[in-house]
Design an enzyme around this catalytic site. Structure first.
Site, PDB file in Angstrom:
ATOM      1  N   ARG A   1      20.380 -36.652  58.472  1.00 43.00           N
ATOM      2  CA  ARG A   1      19.572 -35.857  59.272  1.00 43.00           C
ATOM      3  C   ARG A   1      18.184 -36.335  59.281  1.00 43.00           C
ATOM      4  O   ARG A   1      17.810 -37.225  58.359  1.00 43.00           O
ATOM      5  CB  ARG A   1      19.481 -34.200  58.956  1.00 43.00           C
TER       6      ARG A   1
ATOM      7  N   LYS B   1      16.217 -32.459  53.134  1.00 44.36           N
ATOM      8  CA  LYS B   1      16.641 -31.865  51.676  1.00 44.36           C
ATOM      9  C   LYS B   1      15.692 -31.874  50.610  1.00 44.36           C
ATOM     10  O   LYS B   1      14.508 -32.290  50.915  1.00 44.36           O
ATOM     11  CB  LYS B   1      17.802 -33.113  51.292  1.00 44.36           C
TER      12      LYS B   1
ATOM     13  N   TYR C   1      14.192 -27.926  52.770  1.00 44.61           N
ATOM     14  CA  TYR C   1      14.916 -27.115  51.681  1.00 44.61           C
ATOM     15  C   TYR C   1      14.504 -27.539  50.373  1.00 44.61           C
ATOM     16  O   TYR C   1      14.205 -28.752  50.154  1.00 44.61           O
ATOM     17  CB  TYR C   1      16.452 -27.656  51.955  1.00 44.61           C
TER      18      TYR C   1
ATOM     19  N   HIS D   1      16.094 -25.384  47.091  1.00 42.61           N
ATOM     20  CA  HIS D   1      17.166 -24.970  46.543  1.00 42.61           C
ATOM     21  C   HIS D   1      16.701 -25.120  45.078  1.00 42.61           C
ATOM     22  O   HIS D   1      17.434 -25.754  43.917  1.00 42.61           O
ATOM     23  CB  HIS D   1      18.252 -25.720  46.820  1.00 42.61           C
TER      24      HIS D   1
ATOM     25  N   GLU E   1      14.809 -22.213  53.131  1.00 42.45           N
ATOM     26  CA  GLU E   1      15.618 -21.110  52.918  1.00 42.45           C
ATOM     27  C   GLU E   1      15.297 -19.845  52.349  1.00 42.45           C
ATOM     28  O   GLU E   1      16.037 -18.914  52.115  1.00 42.45           O
ATOM     29  CB  GLU E   1      16.897 -21.738  51.727  1.00 42.45           C
TER      30      GLU E   1
ATOM     31  N   SER F   1      23.771 -23.010  57.834  1.00 40.88           N
ATOM     32  CA  SER F   1      25.007 -22.279  57.404  1.00 40.88           C
ATOM     33  C   SER F   1      25.858 -22.113  58.581  1.00 40.88           C
ATOM     34  O   SER F   1      27.101 -21.918  58.257  1.00 40.88           O
ATOM     35  CB  SER F   1      24.449 -21.052  56.853  1.00 40.88           C
TER      36      SER F   1
ATOM     37  N   ASP G   1      24.659 -25.394  46.778  1.00 38.12           N
ATOM     38  CA  ASP G   1      23.453 -25.757  46.870  1.00 38.12           C
ATOM     39  C   ASP G   1      22.597 -24.612  46.169  1.00 38.12           C
ATOM     40  O   ASP G   1      21.446 -25.090  45.920  1.00 38.12           O
ATOM     41  CB  ASP G   1      22.923 -26.050  48.344  1.00 38.12           C
TER      42      ASP G   1
ATOM     43  N   ARG H   1      31.279 -28.322  40.824  1.00 35.05           N
ATOM     44  CA  ARG H   1      30.220 -28.883  40.733  1.00 35.05           C
ATOM     45  C   ARG H   1      30.049 -29.646  41.940  1.00 35.05           C
ATOM     46  O   ARG H   1      31.145 -30.086  42.843  1.00 35.05           O
ATOM     47  CB  ARG H   1      30.460 -29.827  39.560  1.00 35.05           C
TER      48      ARG H   1
ATOM     49  N   VAL I   1      30.349 -30.125  48.679  1.00 31.23           N
ATOM     50  CA  VAL I   1      29.430 -31.150  49.247  1.00 31.23           C
ATOM     51  C   VAL I   1      28.150 -30.456  49.322  1.00 31.23           C
ATOM     52  O   VAL I   1      28.017 -29.197  49.801  1.00 31.23           O
ATOM     53  CB  VAL I   1      29.834 -31.668  50.409  1.00 31.23           C
TER      54      VAL I   1
HETATM   55  N1  NAD Z   1      26.380 -26.641  50.912  1.00 29.39           N
HETATM   56  C1  NAD Z   1      25.856 -26.840  52.146  1.00 29.39           C
HETATM   57  O1  NAD Z   1      25.553 -27.835  52.708  1.00 29.39           O
HETATM   58  C2  NAD Z   1      25.169 -25.675  52.706  1.00 29.39           C
HETATM   59  C3  NAD Z   1      24.585 -25.582  53.917  1.00 29.39           C
HETATM   60  C4  NAD Z   1      24.146 -24.417  54.340  1.00 29.39           C
HETATM   61  C5  NAD Z   1      24.050 -23.228  53.639  1.00 29.39           C
HETATM   62  N2  NAD Z   1      24.482 -23.084  52.246  1.00 29.39           N
HETATM   63  C6  NAD Z   1      24.639 -22.156  51.293  1.00 29.39           C
HETATM   64  O2  NAD Z   1      25.488 -21.262  51.857  1.00 29.39           O
HETATM   65  C7  NAD Z   1      25.465 -20.068  51.261  1.00 29.39           C
HETATM   66  C8  NAD Z   1      25.490 -18.739  52.063  1.00 29.39           C
HETATM   67  O3  NAD Z   1      24.380 -18.856  53.018  1.00 29.39           O
HETATM   68  P1  NAD Z   1      24.144 -18.012  54.389  1.00 29.39           P
HETATM   69  O4  NAD Z   1      23.196 -18.291  55.195  1.00 29.39           O
HETATM   70  O5  NAD Z   1      25.594 -17.440  54.947  1.00 29.39           O
HETATM   71  O6  NAD Z   1      23.402 -16.473  53.628  1.00 29.39           O
HETATM   72  P2  NAD Z   1      23.612 -15.102  53.979  1.00 29.39           P
HETATM   73  O7  NAD Z   1      22.607 -14.504  53.437  1.00 29.39           O
HETATM   74  O8  NAD Z   1      23.593 -15.063  55.744  1.00 29.39           O
HETATM   75  O9  NAD Z   1      24.925 -14.359  53.455  1.00 29.39           O
HETATM   76  C9  NAD Z   1      25.225 -14.331  52.252  1.00 29.39           C
HETATM   77  C10 NAD Z   1      26.159 -13.217  51.990  1.00 29.39           C
HETATM   78  O10 NAD Z   1      26.451 -12.995  50.685  1.00 29.39           O
HETATM   79  C11 NAD Z   1      26.598 -11.864  50.433  1.00 29.39           C
HETATM   80  N3  NAD Z   1      26.628 -11.586  48.794  1.00 29.39           N
HETATM   81  C12 NAD Z   1      25.631 -11.540  47.825  1.00 29.39           C
HETATM   82  N4  NAD Z   1      26.139 -11.674  46.510  1.00 29.39           N
HETATM   83  C13 NAD Z   1      27.269 -11.308  46.918  1.00 29.39           C
HETATM   84  C14 NAD Z   1      28.458 -10.922  45.907  1.00 29.39           C
HETATM   85  N5  NAD Z   1      28.186 -10.951  44.590  1.00 29.39           N
HETATM   86  N6  NAD Z   1      29.771 -10.657  46.304  1.00 29.39           N
HETATM   87  C15 NAD Z   1      29.875 -10.633  47.520  1.00 29.39           C
HETATM   88  N7  NAD Z   1      28.951 -10.879  48.533  1.00 29.39           N
HETATM   89  C16 NAD Z   1      27.757 -11.321  47.975  1.00 29.39           C
HETATM   90  C17 NAD Z   1      25.498 -11.050  51.058  1.00 29.39           C
HETATM   91  O11 NAD Z   1      25.768  -9.528  51.014  1.00 29.39           O
HETATM   92  C18 NAD Z   1      25.422 -11.824  52.333  1.00 29.39           C
HETATM   93  O12 NAD Z   1      26.060 -10.955  53.320  1.00 29.39           O
HETATM   94  C19 NAD Z   1      23.846 -20.198  50.529  1.00 29.39           C
HETATM   95  O13 NAD Z   1      24.057 -20.579  49.195  1.00 29.39           O
HETATM   96  C20 NAD Z   1      23.255 -21.339  51.380  1.00 29.39           C
HETATM   97  O14 NAD Z   1      22.250 -22.129  50.795  1.00 29.39           O
HETATM   98  C21 NAD Z   1      25.266 -24.422  51.902  1.00 29.39           C
END
Ligand code: NAD
Length: 371
Positions: free
Chosen positions: A15, A75, A94, A96, A118, A134, A270, A279, A298
Site C-alpha cells: 500500500r 504501517k 498505523y 500498534h 487506529e 478492518s 496486529d 504469532r 498475517v
Molecule cells: N491483521 C491485520 O492486517 C488487520 C487489519 C485491520 C484490522 N486489524 C485488527 O482487527 C482487530 C479488530 O478491529 P475492528 O476494527 O473490528 O475493531 P472494533 O472495535 O470494530 O471491534 C472489536 C470488537 O471486539 C469486541 N471485544 C473486545 N474485547 C472482547 C472480548 N474479550 N471478547 C469478545 N469481544 C470483545 C468489542 O466489543 C468490539 O465489538 C483489531 O486488532 C485491528 O487492529 C488487523
C-alpha cells in the site's frame, strides 16, 4: 508545510499512504509533498501521476524524512525509519504500539509526535481510520480461512458451504466489530454456519438486524468461547480494545481441543493477538501448524489487496492529513478525535491505553502537543 510520503518497507507491504488525489488536495492548500520514488508502484500508482498534480519525487527515504515535517505512512515505522525520525516530525500512520514495544521505545527516544490511525476514535466509539482496513481484513480472513481449510493447503478438507446432504462448515468469529462483522458476512455468503461472539450486545444486535439466516449471535463468556471454538472448523479472532494489547480469549488448551486440520485466523495479531498460539506471519509465509491446527496471522492482511486497500485507506485518512497539514491546533479543534490518536509526543506517551500497557505515565494529549 512539507509533507513526506515514503515507500512502505514492512515485509510485503504494497500500500501507499497517499494517492495523487491527496497530493492535489494538499498542493491546493499551499503545501509541498515529497513522494519517494516508486512509493506507489505496489498499488500501480506511477511517479508521473504524482508529479502531474504537483508532487515532487525524491530518490530515497532519507530525502523524504530529511525534507518533510509531516510523514504520512501506512504501517508502523520500521527500525530504519525510526532512526530518521526527529523531534520536529509529525508522524501519521498505523502504530500498534501495544504489539511492538521496541517501536514504542524508539518513538519515545526520537521525541517525534506520532498520531496513530487506529486510536483516532469518535464519540460513539467508531474508529474511522481503522474501519476500512478492518473491513478488508475481515473479508480476506474468511477467504483465507476457507483456502487453508482445503486439504492440499493443510486443512481438514471442509467445504464451508457444504453440499446437499452434507452440512456446512462451522465458523466462530470472536468480536462483532468491523473486522468480525465482515468476516461473518463473507463466511455466511459462502454458506457456512456462523456464530459471532462479543461482550457488547450492540454490535450483536446490529448483526442480528441484518438477518442473515446462517449467522447467530452469542454473548461472549469463557463458557461460550470454549463451547463454540472447540466445535469449529474455522475460528476468526477479531477483538479489540483500542490502543491496548488484545485480550487473549482462546488459550492453548482450547486450541488443543480443536479438531485436527481446523483453521484459526487471528486478525487481532496486529495488537498482539487474541489466540494464545498465534504469532505474526507474513503474506509469503502466512501459515504454520500448531497442535494440529493451521494458524494464519498475517499482520498486514490488507497489504495483499493494495489496489483496493490504498484507496479505501486514503479515502478515510485524507481529510485528517489535510487538517493536520493546515495546522495541528486547528485540526484538533475541528476534529477532536485526533487527540485520541496522539500516542507519543515529545518523549511522552499521551494515550491512556498505550501508557497502561507500557506501564508508563500518561500525559494529556493537548499538553503533549504543546497546545
Ligand atoms: N491483521 C491485520 O492486517 C488487520 C487489519 C485491520 C484490522 N486489524 C485488527 O482487527 C482487530 C479488530 O478491529 P475492528 O476494527 O473490528 O475493531 P472494533 O472495535 O470494530 O471491534 C472489536 C470488537 O471486539 C469486541 N471485544 C473486545 N474485547 C472482547 C472480548 N474479550 N471478547 C469478545 N469481544 C470483545 C468489542 O466489543 C468490539 O465489538 C483489531 O486488532 C485491528 O487492529 C488487523
Amino acid at each position: 508545510m512539507i509533507i513526506g510520503v515514503p515507500k512502505e518497507i514492512k515485509t510485503e507491504e504494497y500500500r501507499v499512504a497517499m494517492t495523487p488525489v491527496g497530493v492535489r488536495e494538499l498542493v491546493a492548500h499551499g503545501h509541498r509533498v515529497l513522494v519517494e520514488k516508486d512509493a506507489g508502484s505496489g498499488s500501480f500508482v506511477a511517479d508521473e501521476a504524482y508529479t502531474a498534480v504537483g508532487g515532487e519525487i525524491v530518490s530515497n527515504a532519507a530525502e523524504v524524512f530529511g525534507g518533510a515535517d509531516m510523514i504520512v505512512k501506512v504501517k508502523e515505522p520500521q527500525p530504519a525509519e525510526i532512526e530518521m525520525l526527529e523531534e520536529r516530525h509529525l508522524l501519521f500512520t498505523y502504530l500498534h504500539l501495544a504489539a511492538y514495544p521496541e517501536e514504542a521505545r524508539g518513538l519515545l527516544e526520537s521525541k517525534a509526535t506520532a498520531i496513530a490511525y487506529e486510536t483516532v476514535e469518535l464519540d460513539n466509539g467508531a474508529l474511522p481510520l481503522l474501519a476500512p482496513m478492518s473491513e478488508i481484513a475481515g473479508r480476506l480472513a474468511a477467504q483465507a480461512g476457507a483456502h487453508y481449510l482445503e486439504k492440499p493447503n493443510g486443512g481438514r478438507g471442509v467445504l464451508l458451504g457444504g453440499v446437499p446432504g452434507v452440512p456446512p462448515g462451522k465458523v466462530t468469529v470472536l468480536g462483532a466489530g468491523m473486522a468480525g462483522r465482515n468476516a461473518a458476512m463473507i463466511a455466511a455468503g459462502m454458506g457456512a454456519e456462523v456464530t459471532v461472539l462479543d461482550l457488547n450486545v450492540n454490535p450483536l444486535r446490529h448483526l442480528d438486524e441484518l438477518q442473515w439466516g446462517n449467522v447467530r449471535t452469542v454473548t461472549s463468556s469463557k463458557f461460550a468461547v470454549e463451547q463454540f471454538v472447540a466445535d469449529s472448523d474455522m475460528v476468526v479472532g477479531a477483538v479489540l480494545i483500542p490502543g491496548a494489547r488484545a485480550p487473549v480469549i482462546v488459550d492453548e488448551e482450547l486450541v488443543k481441543r480443536m479438531r485436527p486440520g481446523s483453521v484459526v485466523v487471528d486478525i487481532s495479531i496486529d495488537q498482539g493477538g487474541c489466540i494464545a498460539t498465534a504469532r505474526e506471519t507474513t503474506h509469503s509465509d502466512p501459515v504454520y501448524e500448531m497442535h494440529g491446527v493451521v494458524h494464519y496471522a498475517v499482520g498486514n492482511i490488507p497489504g495483499a489487496v493494495p489496489n483496493t486497500a490504498t484507496y479505501a485507506l486514503t479515502n478515510a485518512t485524507l481529510p485528517y492529513v489535510v487538517a493536520l497539514a493546515d495546522g495541528v491546533a486547528g485540526a484538533v479543534e475541528r476534529r477532536p478525535e485526533l487527540l485520541g490518536g496522539v500516542n507519543v509526543a515529545g518523549g511522552a506517551v499521551a494515550n491512556p491505553a498505550v501508557a497502561d500497557y507500557l506501564g508508563v505515565e500518561c500525559v494529556d494529549a493537548r499538553t503533549a502537543l504543546g497546545l
